[in-house]
Structures are given as C-alpha cells and as structure tokens.
Design a protein around this motif. Structure first.
Motif, PDB file in Angstrom:
ATOM      1  N   GLY A 185      -6.593  47.876  21.780  1.00  0.00           N
ATOM      2  CA  GLY A 185      -8.034  47.753  21.634  1.00  0.00           C
ATOM      3  C   GLY A 185      -8.572  48.984  20.936  1.00  0.00           C
ATOM      4  N   GLU A 186      -9.501  49.659  21.578  1.00  0.00           N
ATOM      5  CA  GLU A 186     -10.069  50.888  21.017  1.00  0.00           C
ATOM      6  C   GLU A 186      -9.355  52.129  21.528  1.00  0.00           C
ATOM      7  OE1 GLU A 186     -12.450  50.831  18.695  1.00  0.00           O
ATOM      8  OE2 GLU A 186     -12.321  48.636  18.779  1.00  0.00           O
ATOM      9  N   LYS A 187      -8.349  51.927  22.373  1.00  0.00           N
ATOM     10  CA  LYS A 187      -7.674  53.044  23.022  1.00  0.00           C
ATOM     11  C   LYS A 187      -6.366  53.378  22.324  1.00  0.00           C
ATOM     12  CE  LYS A 187      -5.807  54.396  27.546  1.00  0.00           C
ATOM     13  NZ  LYS A 187      -5.510  53.901  28.922  1.00  0.00           N
ATOM     14  N   GLU A 188      -6.137  54.664  22.096  1.00  0.00           N
ATOM     15  CA  GLU A 188      -4.894  55.135  21.495  1.00  0.00           C
ATOM     16  C   GLU A 188      -3.896  55.448  22.613  1.00  0.00           C
ATOM     17  OE1 GLU A 188      -4.258  57.671  17.483  1.00  0.00           O
ATOM     18  OE2 GLU A 188      -5.139  58.788  19.148  1.00  0.00           O
ATOM     19  N   VAL A 189      -2.654  54.979  22.476  1.00  0.00           N
ATOM     20  CA  VAL A 189      -1.649  55.178  23.528  1.00  0.00           C
ATOM     21  C   VAL A 189      -0.361  55.712  22.926  1.00  0.00           C
ATOM     22  CG1 VAL A 189      -2.588  53.421  25.069  1.00  0.00           C
ATOM     23  CG2 VAL A 189      -0.892  52.772  23.367  1.00  0.00           C
ATOM     24  N   PRO A 204       1.985  42.184  14.931  1.00  0.00           N
ATOM     25  CA  PRO A 204       0.757  41.970  14.159  1.00  0.00           C
ATOM     26  C   PRO A 204       0.775  40.605  13.478  1.00  0.00           C
ATOM     27  CG  PRO A 204       2.261  43.365  12.929  1.00  0.00           C
ATOM     28  CD  PRO A 204       2.934  43.070  14.244  1.00  0.00           C
ATOM     29  N   ILE A 205       0.609  39.550  14.275  1.00  0.00           N
ATOM     30  CA  ILE A 205       0.620  38.178  13.767  1.00  0.00           C
ATOM     31  C   ILE A 205      -0.629  37.452  14.259  1.00  0.00           C
ATOM     32  CG2 ILE A 205       1.785  35.937  13.878  1.00  0.00           C
ATOM     33  CD1 ILE A 205       4.421  37.364  14.036  1.00  0.00           C
ATOM     34  N   LYS A 206      -1.281  36.748  13.361  1.00  0.00           N
ATOM     35  CA  LYS A 206      -2.449  35.944  13.720  1.00  0.00           C
ATOM     36  C   LYS A 206      -2.214  34.515  13.241  1.00  0.00           C
ATOM     37  CE  LYS A 206      -7.470  35.680  13.163  1.00  0.00           C
ATOM     38  NZ  LYS A 206      -8.663  36.325  12.556  1.00  0.00           N
ATOM     39  N   VAL A 207      -2.328  33.569  14.156  1.00  0.00           N
ATOM     40  CA  VAL A 207      -2.130  32.159  13.838  1.00  0.00           C
ATOM     41  C   VAL A 207      -3.467  31.431  13.972  1.00  0.00           C
ATOM     42  CG1 VAL A 207      -0.901  30.050  14.418  1.00  0.00           C
ATOM     43  CG2 VAL A 207       0.238  32.263  14.689  1.00  0.00           C
ATOM     44  N   SER A 208      -3.884  30.737  12.910  1.00  0.00           N
ATOM     45  CA  SER A 208      -5.108  29.942  12.925  1.00  0.00           C
ATOM     46  C   SER A 208      -4.729  28.481  12.738  1.00  0.00           C
ATOM     47  CB  SER A 208      -6.051  30.374  11.800  1.00  0.00           C
ATOM     48  OG  SER A 208      -6.383  31.742  11.936  1.00  0.00           O
ATOM     49  N   VAL A 209      -5.166  27.618  13.667  1.00  0.00           N
ATOM     50  CA  VAL A 209      -4.809  26.205  13.630  1.00  0.00           C
ATOM     51  C   VAL A 209      -6.068  25.356  13.591  1.00  0.00           C
ATOM     52  CG1 VAL A 209      -3.622  24.333  14.816  1.00  0.00           C
ATOM     53  CG2 VAL A 209      -2.707  26.668  14.937  1.00  0.00           C
ATOM     54  N   ASP A 210      -6.172  24.513  12.601  1.00  0.00           N
ATOM     55  CA  ASP A 210      -7.241  23.520  12.514  1.00  0.00           C
ATOM     56  C   ASP A 210      -6.592  22.161  12.735  1.00  0.00           C
ATOM     57  OD1 ASP A 210      -9.216  21.739  11.864  1.00  0.00           O
ATOM     58  OD2 ASP A 210      -9.961  22.900  10.167  1.00  0.00           O
ATOM     59  N   LYS A 211      -6.694  21.655  13.964  1.00  0.00           N
ATOM     60  CA  LYS A 211      -6.002  20.411  14.306  1.00  0.00           C
ATOM     61  C   LYS A 211      -6.630  19.211  13.610  1.00  0.00           C
ATOM     62  CE  LYS A 211      -4.218  20.036  18.360  1.00  0.00           C
ATOM     63  NZ  LYS A 211      -3.992  19.917  19.815  1.00  0.00           N
ATOM     64  N   GLU A 212      -7.914  19.287  13.378  1.00  0.00           N
ATOM     65  CA  GLU A 212      -8.589  18.184  12.709  1.00  0.00           C
ATOM     66  C   GLU A 212      -8.093  18.014  11.278  1.00  0.00           C
ATOM     67  OE1 GLU A 212     -12.938  18.265  11.571  1.00  0.00           O
ATOM     68  OE2 GLU A 212     -12.981  16.949  13.341  1.00  0.00           O
ATOM     69  N   LEU A 245       1.720  41.237   9.275  1.00  0.00           N
ATOM     70  CA  LEU A 245       1.842  42.532   8.616  1.00  0.00           C
ATOM     71  C   LEU A 245       3.230  43.102   8.889  1.00  0.00           C
ATOM     72  CD1 LEU A 245       0.565  45.007   7.153  1.00  0.00           C
ATOM     73  CD2 LEU A 245      -0.175  45.806   9.415  1.00  0.00           C
ATOM     74  N   VAL A 246       3.980  43.322   7.827  1.00  0.00           N
ATOM     75  CA  VAL A 246       5.282  43.978   7.966  1.00  0.00           C
ATOM     76  C   VAL A 246       5.021  45.471   8.012  1.00  0.00           C
ATOM     77  CG1 VAL A 246       7.519  44.398   6.915  1.00  0.00           C
ATOM     78  CG2 VAL A 246       6.505  42.131   6.781  1.00  0.00           C
ATOM     79  N   GLY A 247       5.110  46.041   9.194  1.00  0.00           N
ATOM     80  CA  GLY A 247       4.782  47.445   9.326  1.00  0.00           C
ATOM     81  C   GLY A 247       5.058  47.977  10.710  1.00  0.00           C
ATOM     82  N   LYS A 248       4.171  48.825  11.192  1.00  0.00           N
ATOM     83  CA  LYS A 248       4.394  49.578  12.416  1.00  0.00           C
ATOM     84  C   LYS A 248       4.527  48.697  13.654  1.00  0.00           C
ATOM     85  CE  LYS A 248       2.714  53.714  14.711  1.00  0.00           C
ATOM     86  NZ  LYS A 248       1.697  54.799  14.643  1.00  0.00           N
ATOM     87  N   GLY A 253      -2.945  55.670  10.428  1.00  0.00           N
ATOM     88  CA  GLY A 253      -4.306  55.198  10.300  1.00  0.00           C
ATOM     89  C   GLY A 253      -4.404  53.895   9.519  1.00  0.00           C
ATOM     90  N   GLU A 254      -3.658  53.797   8.429  1.00  0.00           N
ATOM     91  CA  GLU A 254      -3.682  52.584   7.608  1.00  0.00           C
ATOM     92  C   GLU A 254      -3.132  51.394   8.380  1.00  0.00           C
ATOM     93  OE1 GLU A 254      -1.427  53.689   4.221  1.00  0.00           O
ATOM     94  OE2 GLU A 254      -2.978  55.017   3.397  1.00  0.00           O
ATOM     95  N   GLN A 255      -2.040  51.611   9.102  1.00  0.00           N
ATOM     96  CA  GLN A 255      -1.434  50.525   9.863  1.00  0.00           C
ATOM     97  C   GLN A 255      -2.354  50.048  10.976  1.00  0.00           C
ATOM     98  OE1 GLN A 255       1.870  48.960   9.625  1.00  0.00           O
ATOM     99  NE2 GLN A 255       1.552  49.735   7.557  1.00  0.00           N
ATOM    100  N   MET A 256      -2.977  50.980  11.683  1.00  0.00           N
ATOM    101  CA  MET A 256      -3.872  50.593  12.770  1.00  0.00           C
ATOM    102  C   MET A 256      -5.086  49.824  12.244  1.00  0.00           C
ATOM    103  SD  MET A 256      -2.346  51.473  15.522  1.00  0.00           S
ATOM    104  CE  MET A 256      -0.895  50.963  14.558  1.00  0.00           C
ATOM    105  N   GLU A 257      -5.583  50.224  11.085  1.00  0.00           N
ATOM    106  CA  GLU A 257      -6.727  49.528  10.498  1.00  0.00           C
ATOM    107  C   GLU A 257      -6.353  48.104  10.088  1.00  0.00           C
ATOM    108  OE1 GLU A 257      -9.810  49.973   6.699  1.00  0.00           O
ATOM    109  OE2 GLU A 257      -8.526  51.644   7.293  1.00  0.00           O
ATOM    110  N   MET A 258      -5.183  47.950   9.457  1.00  0.00           N
ATOM    111  CA  MET A 258      -4.753  46.615   9.020  1.00  0.00           C
ATOM    112  C   MET A 258      -4.416  45.724  10.213  1.00  0.00           C
ATOM    113  SD  MET A 258      -2.569  47.227   5.497  1.00  0.00           S
ATOM    114  CE  MET A 258      -1.504  48.525   6.131  1.00  0.00           C
ATOM    115  N   GLU A 259      -3.791  46.312  11.257  1.00  0.00           N
ATOM    116  CA  GLU A 259      -3.464  45.516  12.441  1.00  0.00           C
ATOM    117  C   GLU A 259      -4.719  45.043  13.160  1.00  0.00           C
ATOM    118  OE1 GLU A 259      -0.638  47.176  15.125  1.00  0.00           O
ATOM    119  OE2 GLU A 259       0.846  47.611  13.555  1.00  0.00           O
TER     120      GLU A 259
END
Length: 341
Positions: A63-67, A167-175, A184-187, A331-337
């Motif tokens: 989320g907004e927290k760095e770990v 870092p994977i996002k799946v969008s499904v439009d069943k209709e 994203l191939v990265g961190k 920084g770039e990876q976190m922004e893209m993720e």
C-alpha cells in the motif's frame, strides 16, 4: 525513539561472509570488472559495509507503507543460522546433518539473491512471459466462471500464497467475453520468485552432501558478487556455468575463505582426495571463481593474472547507465507496480 527503521542498504552478499576475506575485519580488496576510466587502479580497498550493496534492492511497498521484510527474512532464515556453521568449517570441524541443511539453504538463497541472478531471470521472463500469462489465465479461469453476473473485474489473482508480490492485474468483462492481463517484469516478480523458490522448493537442497576443499599453499581463493557457481564440467578446458541444482553430476561450488572451498557433486560421490590441497585444482577453482564474477571480485589481497582470466571493461557510458539504473530502479518499479494494484 524510532524502533521500526527500514533497512535501505541491502547487502546481496552478507557482510559476515565477506569478512572471511578481510585482513582487518572492516575492509576488503575489490577488483571491478566495469570501470569508467582506465586510470582507475585495478584493485582498491573498500569498506565491507559499503560493498555488495544495492540500496532498496529488496525493499518493497505494501500500500503506502514501505517494508523491508525480505532483508529481515534473509537474515533470520538463511544468514543467522549458518554463521556458526561457517565458523566451524573454517576451524576444520566436520559437518553434521543439521549443519549441512543450514548450509544448503544459505547457498540456495545466495545463488538467487544477487544482481546477476536478477538479470538472468529477467531475461528469461521476458522470453517466457506469454507462456507465464497463459498459465495464470488457466489457473484463474474457474474463479471467474462461477460468477453469474456480467461485470468487469479488476484484481490481482490470488493464485499463490504470496501472489500479492506479483505485479499482475487481470480485467475480465464477462459480457464481452474479454480478458485483459497487465504485468510487469521487474522487482515484484523477482521477489515473488525468491519467496516461492526458497520456501516451496528449498527442501531439495538439503539432499546435497557438501565437502570442503583446501587450497594449495601457492593459491588464495577470491570470491565474487556471484559466488555460487553451478558448473557443468567435462575437462579443464571444456566447462560452462549453466548447471542446475537438480542436474546429475553437476557441481555446485562456493568459496568459503581464501583457503577453503565448498563443493558438492549432485547424485554421485566426489573423489575429494585428488582435489584437496592440489595446486592444479586450486588454480582451476580460482580461475572459475574469477570468470564467474558479475561485476566485482573480492580478495584478501590483490590477485595476479586478472587481465588474463577476466579483463575489466572500460566504458564510461555503460558504467553511468548501470549506476543510474541501480539508483532509480526501486522508485520506478514501485511507481509502475502501483499502477497495477
């Protein structure tokens, strides 16, 4: 008083390990395989605390927290348990079964947690991504088939216990019967691979029988920023570094100190006597340690013959490019993720 400080300076080679090549316990000699100027000395003494470090190499966001959970995980599960084992080996003690398992886990983690392995895995994933995504879609298809209403779903599929790292996002439009996958191939993918391999497949490492080889009096073993070597060996002039953990007769090698080398041969008994204290074999092992280095060779004192084995590259443009990539990668990876969450 702050008690939850984040460890940003991530050591991909543990400091306790590099100290075996230190004369004073604080510094080590470094040979850089990529330099910006030919006038730079071939060997430099460097503080161990600032050696083999990539800031925020393992740091991630929840989320907004760095770990820094990976840095703590490496220390708790792989580094701390093996420190006494290293001390005992250097003192000449034999390994018991429990120590051998701890050693196997450490070597496995060390093999995976370096920039060299990151680069190799990234190149592999870029080639295999279509097949990877197809597998992900097959695994999640039943999840969406049971939904009876037409809707658009945007989510990260919980296919694995640690899927939050992917870092994977799946969008499904069943209709419309459409599925869209963004990745994203990265961190995040790299951290997921580390966690998965070192928790789900780590048990195979405990089956290896480790042996210790002593260097001859005339040879000092260095180590490197990619110290675990998976060797396919046919002869001293015919070998490669494409071996694997499960490949029969393959060799896994890791220097322990300037005078000790850890080795195992998978699925067969190794004739250790002909290797131990042998000047011929000590020179060969020294050679492959230097050849296998990614960007740095570490030693207790400057080594001779480096240019004949692994000559450094003088390239100011490439040097600055790699420096810039390392500095901005987190920084770039976190922004893209974040855009995929």
């Amino acid at each position: 008083m702050q008690t939850n400080l984040i460890a940003h300076n991530n050591h991909y080679i543990p400091q306790f390990y590099l100290k075996n090549w230190s004369q004073d316990g604080n510094s080590i000699f470094v040979y850089n395989l990529l330099v910006s100027d030919s006038r730079i000395p071939h060997w430099n003494r460097k503080k161990i605390k600032s050696t083999a470090v990539w800031n925020d190499f393992y740091t991630r966001n929840e989320g907004e927290k760095e770990v820094d959970d990976f840095e703590k995980w490496f220390d708790k599960e792989f580094e701390s348990p093996v420190k006494t084992v290293f001390d005992n080996l250097i003192k000449g003690h034999n390994l018991d079964e429990d120590e051998s398992k701890k050693l196997s886990r450490f070597v496995g983690a060390q093999y995976l947690r370096t920039p060299a392995r990151l680069n190799a895995l990234m190149a592999q994933w870029r080639t295999e991504m279509p097949q990877i995504l197809e597998g992900v879609l097959q695994k999640i298809s039943t999840q969406f088939e049971i939904e009876s209403t037409s809707q658009i779903i945007s989510s990260q599929p919980q296919i694995y216990e640690d899927a939050k790292l992917l870092p994977i996002k799946v969008s499904v439009d069943k209709e419309m019967s459409q599925v869209k996958v963004d990745s994203l191939v990265g961190k995040g993918m790299y951290l997921f691979a580390l966690k998965h391999l070192l928790t789900k497949t780590v048990s195979v490492l405990g089956k290896h029988r480790w042996r210790v080889i002593h260097a001859s009096d005339s040879v000092s073993f260095p180590t490197s920023d990619d110290p675990v070597i998976c060797l396919n060996y046919s002869s001293e002039h015919e070998y490669d570094f494409k071996g694997g953990w499960g490949k029969k007769n393959g060799n896994i090698i890791m220097p322990l100190s300037p005078k000790l080398l850890l080795i195992t041969q998978i699925g067969s008994y190794m004739p250790i006597k002909q290797l131990d204290y042998s000047e011929r074999w000590s020179k060969f092992f020294r050679k492959i340690i230097i050849e296998h280095a990614h960007r740095h060779v570490y030693a207790i004192e400057p080594q001779k013959g480096m240019l004949a084995i692994n000559p450094r590259r003088v390239d100011a443009i490439l040097f600055e490019r790699e420096k810039s990539i390392m500095g901005g990668w987190h920084g770039e990876q976190m922004e893209m993720e974040a855009q995929l969450r």
